[in-house]
Motif scaffolding. Sequence first.
Motif, PDB file in Angstrom:
ATOM      1  N   ALA A  72       0.852  -1.188   0.000  1.00 52.66           N
ATOM      2  CA  ALA A  72       0.000   0.000   0.000  1.00 52.66           C
ATOM      3  C   ALA A  72       0.884   1.233   0.000  1.00 52.66           C
ATOM      4  N   GLY A  73       0.583   2.180  -0.870  1.00 56.53           N
ATOM      5  CA  GLY A  73       1.397   3.377  -0.971  1.00 56.53           C
ATOM      6  C   GLY A  73       2.495   3.247  -2.011  1.00 56.53           C
ATOM      7  N   ASN A  74       2.583   2.091  -2.671  1.00 56.94           N
ATOM      8  CA  ASN A  74       3.529   1.897  -3.759  1.00 56.94           C
ATOM      9  C   ASN A  74       4.960   2.184  -3.323  1.00 56.94           C
ATOM     10  N   PHE A  75       5.474   1.402  -2.389  1.00 57.57           N
ATOM     11  CA  PHE A  75       6.850   1.555  -1.957  1.00 57.57           C
ATOM     12  C   PHE A  75       7.651   0.307  -2.302  1.00 57.57           C
ATOM     13  N   THR A  76       8.952   0.477  -2.376  1.00 51.42           N
ATOM     14  CA  THR A  76       9.838  -0.646  -2.630  1.00 51.42           C
ATOM     15  C   THR A  76      10.943  -0.671  -1.584  1.00 51.42           C
ATOM     16  N   HIS A  77      11.465  -1.866  -1.349  1.00 49.07           N
ATOM     17  CA  HIS A  77      12.641  -2.049  -0.511  1.00 49.07           C
ATOM     18  C   HIS A  77      13.862  -2.105  -1.423  1.00 49.07           C
ATOM     19  N   GLU A  78      14.916  -1.381  -1.071  1.00 46.29           N
ATOM     20  CA  GLU A  78      16.149  -1.396  -1.860  1.00 46.29           C
ATOM     21  C   GLU A  78      17.308  -1.820  -0.970  1.00 46.29           C
ATOM     22  N   TYR A  79      18.263  -2.552  -1.566  1.00 44.17           N
ATOM     23  CA  TYR A  79      19.313  -3.208  -0.790  1.00 44.17           C
ATOM     24  C   TYR A  79      20.687  -2.988  -1.409  1.00 44.17           C
ATOM     25  N   ALA A  80      21.702  -3.021  -0.559  1.00 43.47           N
ATOM     26  CA  ALA A  80      23.093  -3.201  -0.966  1.00 43.47           C
ATOM     27  C   ALA A  80      23.681  -4.152   0.063  1.00 43.47           C
ATOM     28  N   VAL A  81      23.754  -5.432  -0.293  1.00 44.75           N
ATOM     29  CA  VAL A  81      24.075  -6.469   0.690  1.00 44.75           C
ATOM     30  C   VAL A  81      25.026  -7.501   0.094  1.00 44.75           C
ATOM     31  N   ALA A  82      25.618  -8.281   0.999  1.00 45.11           N
ATOM     32  CA  ALA A  82      26.431  -9.432   0.627  1.00 45.11           C
ATOM     33  C   ALA A  82      25.763 -10.672   1.202  1.00 45.11           C
ATOM     34  N   ASP A  83      25.526 -11.663   0.351  1.00 47.13           N
ATOM     35  CA  ASP A  83      24.836 -12.900   0.715  1.00 47.13           C
ATOM     36  C   ASP A  83      25.812 -14.055   0.824  1.00 47.13           C
ATOM     37  N   ALA A  84      25.617 -14.873   1.831  1.00 46.52           N
ATOM     38  CA  ALA A  84      26.312 -16.154   1.902  1.00 46.52           C
ATOM     39  C   ALA A  84      25.248 -17.244   1.849  1.00 46.52           C
ATOM     40  N   VAL A  85      25.084 -17.851   0.696  1.00 43.92           N
ATOM     41  CA  VAL A  85      24.182 -18.989   0.565  1.00 43.92           C
ATOM     42  C   VAL A  85      25.055 -20.225   0.715  1.00 43.92           C
ATOM     43  N   LEU A  86      24.910 -20.931   1.816  1.00 43.50           N
ATOM     44  CA  LEU A  86      25.896 -21.922   2.246  1.00 43.50           C
ATOM     45  C   LEU A  86      25.522 -23.334   1.838  1.00 43.50           C
ATOM     46  N   ASP A  87      26.544 -24.132   1.527  1.00 41.83           N
ATOM     47  CA  ASP A  87      26.332 -25.544   1.213  1.00 41.83           C
ATOM     48  C   ASP A  87      25.986 -26.339   2.468  1.00 41.83           C
ATOM     49  N   GLU A  88      26.447 -25.858   3.615  1.00 42.48           N
ATOM     50  CA  GLU A  88      26.160 -26.504   4.891  1.00 42.48           C
ATOM     51  C   GLU A  88      25.350 -25.555   5.757  1.00 42.48           C
ATOM     52  N   ASN A  89      24.487 -26.098   6.609  1.00 39.45           N
ATOM     53  CA  ASN A  89      23.773 -25.236   7.535  1.00 39.45           C
ATOM     54  C   ASN A  89      24.752 -24.610   8.506  1.00 39.45           C
ATOM     55  N   CYS A  90      24.491 -23.389   8.867  1.00 45.47           N
ATOM     56  CA  CYS A  90      25.386 -22.695   9.793  1.00 45.47           C
ATOM     57  C   CYS A  90      24.635 -22.396  11.084  1.00 45.47           C
ATOM     58  N   TYR A  91      25.400 -22.029  12.076  1.00 47.91           N
ATOM     59  CA  TYR A  91      24.844 -21.830  13.409  1.00 47.91           C
ATOM     60  C   TYR A  91      25.021 -20.398  13.890  1.00 47.91           C
ATOM     61  N   GLY A  92      25.096 -19.465  12.944  1.00 50.21           N
ATOM     62  CA  GLY A  92      25.141 -18.064  13.306  1.00 50.21           C
ATOM     63  C   GLY A  92      26.064 -17.259  12.418  1.00 50.21           C
ATOM     64  N   GLY A  93      26.110 -15.960  12.694  1.00 48.56           N
ATOM     65  CA  GLY A  93      26.943 -15.048  11.926  1.00 48.56           C
ATOM     66  C   GLY A  93      27.416 -13.902  12.781  1.00 48.56           C
ATOM     67  N   GLN A  94      28.422 -13.212  12.278  1.00 44.83           N
ATOM     68  CA  GLN A  94      29.028 -12.110  13.026  1.00 44.83           C
ATOM     69  C   GLN A  94      29.622 -11.099  12.057  1.00 44.83           C
TER      70      GLN A  94
END
Length: 302
Positions: free
Chosen positions: A51-73
């Motif tokens: 509603a209101g015609n808004f968009t989310h915009e990003y500048a990010v780094a993704d880690a799509v992992l082969d193994e499940n992980c248990y957190g990040g820092q």
Amino acid sequence: MRPESSQPELIQLWHKNEQCPQGTIPIRRTPKHYNYHPNNPSLFHNKLVGAGNFTHEYAVADAVLDENCYGGQASVSVWNPKTELTEFSLSQIWVGSQSQQGSNTIEAGWTVNPRRYHDNMTRFFIYWTGDNYKSTGCYDLDCPGFVQTSRNFAIGSAIPGTSIYGGMPFDITITVYKDKKTGNWWLMVQNLVVGYWPASLFKGFADGASRLTWGGEIINRKSAGHHTTTEMGSGRFSSQGYERSSYFRNVKFIDSSNTLRDPVDLIQYVSNPQCYDLQFMNNTGFGISFFYGGPGYSARCP
């Protein structure tokens, strides 16, 4: 597991006047005119138009992992970006996974969000959802969910120090990690353990997280008929370097043996590079790190 941090404790502004007694926690006062609005914080790269015609915009780094992980820092520089009244600017870590109910995410970082907090101060915030932002989850302590254990940290309160152009950057280290015995997900800021998200909140985290993301996000409502002037990060593009650009440094994930490791082959995701961008640092001594952000509306960003 409690990963170590050599940084000093983050002293908040309210510490100048009072401290919470043993057995209690600090809760930010809610103004009488406060109107709760989840405001769909990060929709995990979904360019959702609402509603209101808004968009989310990003500048990010993704880690799509082969193994499940248990957190990040990571350590993230703290700034006070210009933000339009009905929008927000945030910088955070996302810990995510998928289930039949949709995306499960844990989010922690800093934000300027006038619509929610009724000011332009930079604040530490958290958010969670167990069903892709549909019916579960909330900011801070607005709903049952996050269990705070520290009496020295007020979630949603202003961060007393922000970086200054040309000066020494100010950053904070955020760690989200899973207790493998209980399944709970813990939050640590600097060297302070703040509390945890119970395992029962989520359907997709039983085997850990499958996705980690670090970076910035804004909402663009185009209220003046052009791209928003809301800034991301420091409000400067990544090319302006250490003293002017915002950054994430020492980006890490926690593996199944509870070891902090560098992610391999981070994927850069920038939804509107004319307005906000991201570039990785090389040979900085800060581990895996990147600059990110931008000014929004400008000659480059119509």
